[in-house]
Design a protein around this motif. Structure first.
Motif, PDB file in Angstrom:
ATOM      1  N   LEU A 298       6.393  -9.592  -8.113  1.00 42.84           N
ATOM      2  CA  LEU A 298       5.913  -9.339  -6.874  1.00 42.84           C
ATOM      3  C   LEU A 298       5.755  -8.169  -5.555  1.00 42.84           C
ATOM      4  CD1 LEU A 298       6.223 -13.134  -4.987  1.00 42.84           C
ATOM      5  CD2 LEU A 298       4.378 -12.456  -6.100  1.00 42.84           C
ATOM      6  N   ILE A 299       4.798  -7.270  -5.847  1.00 38.80           N
ATOM      7  CA  ILE A 299       4.670  -6.041  -5.409  1.00 38.80           C
ATOM      8  C   ILE A 299       4.930  -5.942  -3.982  1.00 38.80           C
ATOM      9  CG2 ILE A 299       6.284  -4.662  -7.577  1.00 38.80           C
ATOM     10  CD1 ILE A 299       2.575  -4.534  -7.934  1.00 38.80           C
ATOM     11  N   ALA A 300       4.950  -4.618  -3.758  1.00 41.10           N
ATOM     12  CA  ALA A 300       3.923  -4.217  -2.233  1.00 41.10           C
ATOM     13  C   ALA A 300       2.992  -3.259  -2.938  1.00 41.10           C
ATOM     14  CB  ALA A 300       5.298  -4.174  -1.270  1.00 41.10           C
TER      15      ALA A 300
ATOM     16  N   THR B  96      -0.529  -8.076  -2.574  1.00 41.89           N
ATOM     17  CA  THR B  96       0.330  -8.113  -3.490  1.00 41.89           C
ATOM     18  C   THR B  96      -0.457  -8.149  -4.171  1.00 41.89           C
ATOM     19  OG1 THR B  96       0.196 -10.415  -3.704  1.00 41.89           O
ATOM     20  CG2 THR B  96       1.893  -9.310  -2.750  1.00 41.89           C
TER      21      THR B  96
ATOM     22  N   TYR C 251      -3.366  -0.326  -7.583  1.00 43.42           N
ATOM     23  CA  TYR C 251      -2.113  -0.577  -7.167  1.00 43.42           C
ATOM     24  C   TYR C 251      -1.470   0.728  -6.439  1.00 43.42           C
ATOM     25  CZ  TYR C 251      -3.012  -4.193 -10.657  1.00 43.42           C
ATOM     26  OH  TYR C 251      -4.000  -5.176 -11.704  1.00 43.42           O
TER      27      TYR C 251
END
Length: 586
Positions: free
Chosen positions: A345-347, A423, A354
């Motif tokens: 889970l990435i901001a 995300t 991305y």
């Protein structure tokens, strides 16, 4: 007693306390493992991080000048009176000077010896050790390259594609894949800048690149007697910008003999290097079964939970035991039981390649139940700081077999809610149902997201509950609950969405070149008056220690250039305008 059946027994004097020299989800993970082991769990934090989740989860916490300040972190450990220091991953985790400083202070270092970190952290030395141990390698330089001309000479001798890699780094930072000779100067400059930003050193080496290959790695544990155990293999092929997004264990559908080759060579390499504690040996695997060594990560990996969920081994607990003198009873591989998949889970915004988008996580809700694990570094209301990595949590799903775990993952991902920051959740929901990933014939590789999945993201969604929504210059599928049963109203909603996409395209194709995120401009490739074509490089914006090229979205003449190298920018800052050639003044 550990569930790891090859462990010979508990150390004579187990550790009683540990300081975790890190932040975020890995700090929380290690602090919890320490408490499970009955140890006093101590955190460090900067002034800005005083209220962070890892601080709230610790028994006590001490302020440091920086997570990269060796003297400050060691002084904090001494003030806390701990037995040992665990570095987590990132920051100082693979810094031999830090390991030496910890040992020099009379504390236990939870990791391999400093000399091993130094040897394997130097990718050129690591390749030499690997070659001498009989580990499969692709052609590469035997020393760091001095300049772009040296890279061009290597390409002339060995061909393309090739990869320029930071000699003292990992995790995808300072790594640039080159497919044409024209890319070499910019790629070398970018890899060097990124390596300095992430690791403090800019040396890079070059090797041939096994294109469209799978990324497979072996988790190892090693004791002070030199025994090395392989605790399973992982597949980490679903990546973007050469950084992992989705990982799973055990590595599925490997060509005949590949698993045994990787396991045996990883053990041989670690034995030859004098490895101790936990580490990971990484490989590329070609479609024809070619195996090529990548690197050794002398630390715990981000994706270690999938190994834990499929072997029953608490890898952090084993790190504690091995650091305190625990032994391994044999070198038998640890068998896998079931299957597990991890989603980072990435901001980051998939609609804009991305790009990191820091902000406050206003909601993080994951369903509970069998086979669901969340390793998080934030809670509702916590911020994803632009100064650090964009990953704030990991969602791990496990089940008895791969088909079952993908069905469970589809349900868990559908129920997971994250608000406040973008995300890749929508991307993950598609991946677990995609025939290349979920089908009997696994067809993913380390460029699959950009090459294959990325193209589909702009296509009209086939799911009747999904509409296409334009974000920036791309169209993403957005699930609308209940849309499939709305009849005529659903058609109207789709028509409205199409109109908005068309309007959005007009805005996206306007004359201004915008900063894609908050960050720092580290390079400017144009000047006022230059004529550029679509795709030409305008500038490079660094955020969260990753470089992001900003390219021309249309042809035009550069006017009103507002930035210089070193300038901070906010998201959507106008960097320049691309005027039609006839509009050029003067």
């Amino acid at each position: 007693m550990s569930v790891l059946t090859v462990l010979a027994g508990e150390p004579a004097e187990p550790l009683r306390s540990v300081l975790v020299a890190n932040r975020g989800e890995i700090a929380v993970r290690v602090l919890r493992a320490a408490r499970d082991a009955g140890m006093r769990a101590v955190a460090v934090h900067t002034a800005a991080d005083a209220g962070a989740l890892h601080v709230r989860r610790a028994d006590e916490a001490h302020e440091v000048e920086s997570y990269l300040d060796i003297a400050s972190v060691v002084a904090a450990a001494q003030r806390a009176g701990v037995d040992a220091v665990h570095p987590g991953y990132g920051f100082l985790a693979e810094n031999a000077d830090f390991a030496e400083a910890v040992r020099g202070a009379g504390l236990v270092w939870i990791g391999p010896p400093p000399a091993v970190i130094r040897d394997l952290g130097d990718k050129v030395t690591a390749r030499r050790i690997a070659r001498d141990a009989g580990v499969p390698l692709l052609p590469g330089t035997t020393a760091p390259v001095a300049d772009a001309a040296a890279v061009e000479a290597f390409a002339a001798e060995h061909g393309l594609p090739l990869v320029i890699k930071a000699a003292f780094g990992g995790g995808g930072r300072g790594l640039k894949v080159v497919r044409t000779a024209a890319e070499i100067p910019d790629a070398f400059a970018s890899a060097t800048r990124e390596a300095v930003a992430a690791f403090g050193r800019g040396e890079c080496f070059v090797e041939r690149f096994l294109d469209s290959a799978r990324h497979v790695e072996a988790q190892v544990l090693a004791d002070d007697d030199g025994r090395v155990v392989v605790v399973g293999l992982r597949d980490c092929s679903v990546q973007r910008r050469n950084q992992k997004l989705v990982e799973e264990a055990p590595a599925p559908a490997l060509p005949a003999g590949v698993a045994a080759q990787i396991s045996a060579s990883a053990r041989a390499l670690c034995r030859a290097a004098g490895y101790r504690n936990a580490g990971t040996v990484e490989y590329l695997v070609g479609a024809d079964g070619t195996v090529a060594f990548l690197e050794v990560n002398t630390r715990l990996q981000v994706e270690h939970p999938v190994t834990e969920e499929t072997t029953g081994v608490d890898l952090v607990a084993e790190q504690f035991r091995l650091a305190a003198g625990g032994r391994l009873a044999s070198e038998d591989d640890v068998p896998a039981r079931g299957h597990a998949v991890e989603f980072r889970l990435i901001a980051e915004d998939p609609a804009r390649g991305y790009l990191p988008v820091p902000g406050t996580v206003t909601r993080l809700a994951v369903p509970t139940g069998p086979g669901v694990r969340l390793d998080a570094g934030v809670a509702d209301g916590d911020a994803v700081d632009p100064s650090f990595d964009s990953m704030f949590a990991k969602l791990i799903v496990s089940a008895p077999d791969r088909a079952s775990v993908l069905r469970r993952a589809a349900r868990v991902l559908a129920e997971t809610e994250v608000a406040g920051v973008p995300t890749p959740l929508a991307v993950y929901r598609r991946i677990v149902r995609h025939p290349d990933f979920a089908g009997a014939d696994l067809r993913v590789h380390n460029r699959w997201v950009e090459q294959d999945l990325g193209a589909e993201a702009d296509a009209a969604p086939a799911d009747p509950a999904v509409v296409g929504v334009r974000v920036g210059r791309r169209v993403l599928p957005v699930r609308v609950p209940g849309l499939a049963v709305l009849g005529d109203r659903a058609a109207a909603i789709r028509s409205e969405a199409a109109a908005l996409r068309t309007a959005g395209a007009a805005v996206a194709d306007g004359p201004d070149v915008l900063a894609p995120m908050q960050g720092t401009i580290v390079a400017v490739a144009v000047k006022d008056g230059d004529l550029v074509a679509p795709g030409d490089l305008i500038a490079v914006c660094e955020a969260m220690k990753m470089e992001n090229p900003v390219r021309a979205h249309r042809a035009g003449v550069v006017t009103g250039l507002t930035v210089t190298p070193g300038a901070p920018v906010a998201a959507a800052t106008v960097l320049c305008t691309l005027a039609a050639p006839a509009e050029k003044k003067g």
